[in-house]
Design a protein around this motif. Structure first.
Motif, short mmCIF file in Angstrom:
data_model
loop_
_atom_site.label_atom_id
_atom_site.label_comp_id
_atom_site.label_asym_id
_atom_site.label_seq_id
_atom_site.Cartn_x
_atom_site.Cartn_y
_atom_site.Cartn_z
N TRP A 145 0.83 -1.21 0.00
CA TRP A 145 0.00 0.00 0.00
C TRP A 145 0.86 1.26 0.00
O TRP A 145 0.56 2.24 -0.68
CB TRP A 145 -0.91 -0.03 1.21
CG TRP A 145 -1.80 1.17 1.32
CD1 TRP A 145 -2.88 1.47 0.56
CD2 TRP A 145 -1.66 2.25 2.25
NE1 TRP A 145 -3.46 2.66 0.94
CE2 TRP A 145 -2.72 3.16 1.99
CE3 TRP A 145 -0.77 2.53 3.27
CZ2 TRP A 145 -2.90 4.34 2.72
CZ3 TRP A 145 -0.95 3.70 4.00
CH2 TRP A 145 -1.99 4.59 3.72
N ASP A 163 2.24 1.75 -3.36
CA ASP A 163 1.18 1.92 -4.36
C ASP A 163 1.16 0.76 -5.37
O ASP A 163 0.78 0.94 -6.54
CB ASP A 163 1.33 3.25 -5.10
CG ASP A 163 0.00 3.70 -5.73
OD1 ASP A 163 -1.07 3.25 -5.23
OD2 ASP A 163 0.03 4.45 -6.72
N ILE A 193 -0.78 -1.84 -5.08
CA ILE A 193 -2.14 -2.38 -5.21
C ILE A 193 -2.93 -1.67 -6.29
O ILE A 193 -3.94 -2.19 -6.78
CB ILE A 193 -2.88 -2.28 -3.85
CG1 ILE A 193 -2.95 -0.81 -3.39
CG2 ILE A 193 -2.21 -3.16 -2.81
CD1 ILE A 193 -3.71 -0.64 -2.09
N ASN A 194 -2.48 -0.50 -6.68
CA ASN A 194 -3.18 0.25 -7.73
C ASN A 194 -2.56 0.05 -9.12
O ASN A 194 -3.00 0.68 -10.09
CB ASN A 194 -3.19 1.75 -7.41
CG ASN A 194 -3.98 2.05 -6.13
OD1 ASN A 194 -5.01 1.40 -5.88
ND2 ASN A 194 -3.51 3.02 -5.37
N ASN A 233 -4.76 -6.85 -2.17
CA ASN A 233 -5.59 -6.64 -0.99
C ASN A 233 -5.00 -7.44 0.18
O ASN A 233 -3.96 -8.12 0.03
CB ASN A 233 -7.05 -7.03 -1.25
CG ASN A 233 -7.18 -8.43 -1.81
OD1 ASN A 233 -6.35 -9.30 -1.53
ND2 ASN A 233 -8.23 -8.65 -2.62
#
Length: 408
Positions: A127, A130, A132-133, A149
């Motif tokens: 996270w 970044d 996860i995006n 996730n």
């Protein structure tokens, strides 16, 4: 007689643990616990170890508290332990001593907690970076691939620690923290495996259950053997794999009061089962009768059949040996109270010869039969024997002292 600060009189005669009454039975319905002073309650507890205030006939009907049960469990509860951290210093023994339900709970939680902790760290790292995006972005350099996730991070944690490696989630060389986390989880996981697997092996292989096949007779007997008054009980091994280097010993548990007035609760004294002659070392392939000779060194030297009904004590029997199959030391225990001692009885034989081999009939293990035994104590028997020897020697001595007639 003894007198305390509350002007109550108590007899000097002391009793052992069987005279300790349970708190539920010792309460009276017309007395409030709050109204009793602290000093009186403390003295009342002490007096339960010394003497019951009720008559002997009523006190004998009360439920007695054993020091060790018939199956060998010690009835001693430890309380008000201040330094609990001592148990954590020996964490291995603490875990092994847990009951199975708590042991399995600790076993599972050790793995679940580490999986969740490292899964949370992996998700937090993805996270922050970044990752996860940017799932599916071929130009993005992710630290841990396919972690989008918390569930995927938890699966990666489980796969890494258990070395499953399905291949969809991997640590790349794009970040140093991912490699360090993977190394730390591998080391911690190996330590948990070593500790928990070792605890599981030791707990399963503990020789406590081996003691279930070591049996003791329900009663002791007192009778003559080789013209000596003896206390005897019988032991047996139900398994064909025998105990190696089996040894047996006995302890007498009895409270007493010294001549100086000091009260010693549950004093332990040794009962000689043949330590000086080597008879306490057993070759336990068939039931054996263990004998304690009541002599001048025995605490039962003044015990008679009548005084046995008034005494209160407990005999603890401890049998130790090495389990032949595992090489671990096993200990079996039992106890006998004064009402489990039969005066003037003897054990029936339970062995016979059949088809070229000895056969043990365990249905006769507990059987006893009555024999003629004087009700006097061993001391009284020895004194009477000495008087008889003196009476036999007196006539011959008097005949030598008589004047001889002339010419003889």
């Amino acid at each position: 007689m003894l007198r305390d600060g509350t002007s109550r009189w108590y007899p000097r005669h002391t009793r052992s643990v069987p005279s300790i009454l349970s708190p539920a039975r010792s309460r009276t319905p017309n007395r409030s616990i709050v109204s009793i002073p602290a000093s009186e309650r403390l003295q009342s507890r002490r007096c339960k170890l010394i003497e019951d205030e009720r008559p002997l006939g009523l006190a004998g009907k009360q439920q007695r508290q054993r020091y060790v049960t018939k199956v060998g469990k010690c009835q001693v509860n430890l309380g008000n332990i201040q330094e609990k951290k001592r148990f954590l210093s020996d964490i291995f023994t603490t875990i092994v001593d847990l009951k199975y339900r708590w042991f399995l709970f600790v076993f599972m939680m050790c793995y679940i907690v580490t999986w969740v902790v490292f899964g949370t760290i992996y998700f937090f790292d993805a996270w922050i970076r970044d990752d996860i995006n940017h799932i599916g972005d071929p130009e993005w350099k992710a630290c841990i691939e396919n972690v989008d996730n918390f569930i995927s991070a938890l699966l990666f944690s489980v796969e890494s620690q258990r070395t499953i490696g399905y291949g969809s989630r991997i640590v790349t060389a794009n970040c140093a923290e991912g490699v360090i986390l993977l190394m730390a989880q591998s080391i911690i996981g190996s330590m948990i495996d070593a500790l928990m697997v070792g605890c599981m092996f030791v707990k399963i292989s503990r020789p406590k259950k081996r003691a279930q096949t070591l049996i003791f007779s329900k009663n002791c007997v007192i009778s003559h053997r080789d013209e000596k008054l003896c206390l005897m009980f019988r032991i047996g091994d139900l398994r064909e794999s025998h105990m190696v280097d089996a040894k047996i010993r006995a302890k007498l548990i009895k409270s007493r009061q010294t001549k100086e007035g000091e009260f010693i609760p549950l004093e332990q004294s040794e009962l000689n089962l043949g330590y000086d002659t080597g008879e306490d070392r057993l070759f336990l392939v068939e039931p054996q009768i263990i004998c304690h000779v009541i002599n001048q060194h025995s605490p039962f030297w003044d015990l008679s059949a009548e005084s046995l009904k008034r005494e209160q004590f407990e005999i603890i029997i401890i049998l130790e040996g090495i389990v032949e199959a595992t090489g671990m030391t096993c200990q079996a225990r039992t106890s006998y109270t004064e009402d489990e001692i039969l005066w003037g009885y003897r054990f029936e034989p339970c062995m016979s010869l059949e088809k070229g081999a000895f056969r043990v009939d365990y249905s006769r293990f507990e059987l006893t039969f009555e024999v003629q035994t004087p009700a006097a104590s061993a001391r009284e028997m020895q004194e009477m024997a000495e008087l008889e020897r003196r009476d036999r020697s007196t006539p011959s001595l008097c005949w030598e002292l008589l004047p001889q007639p002339c010419g003889s």
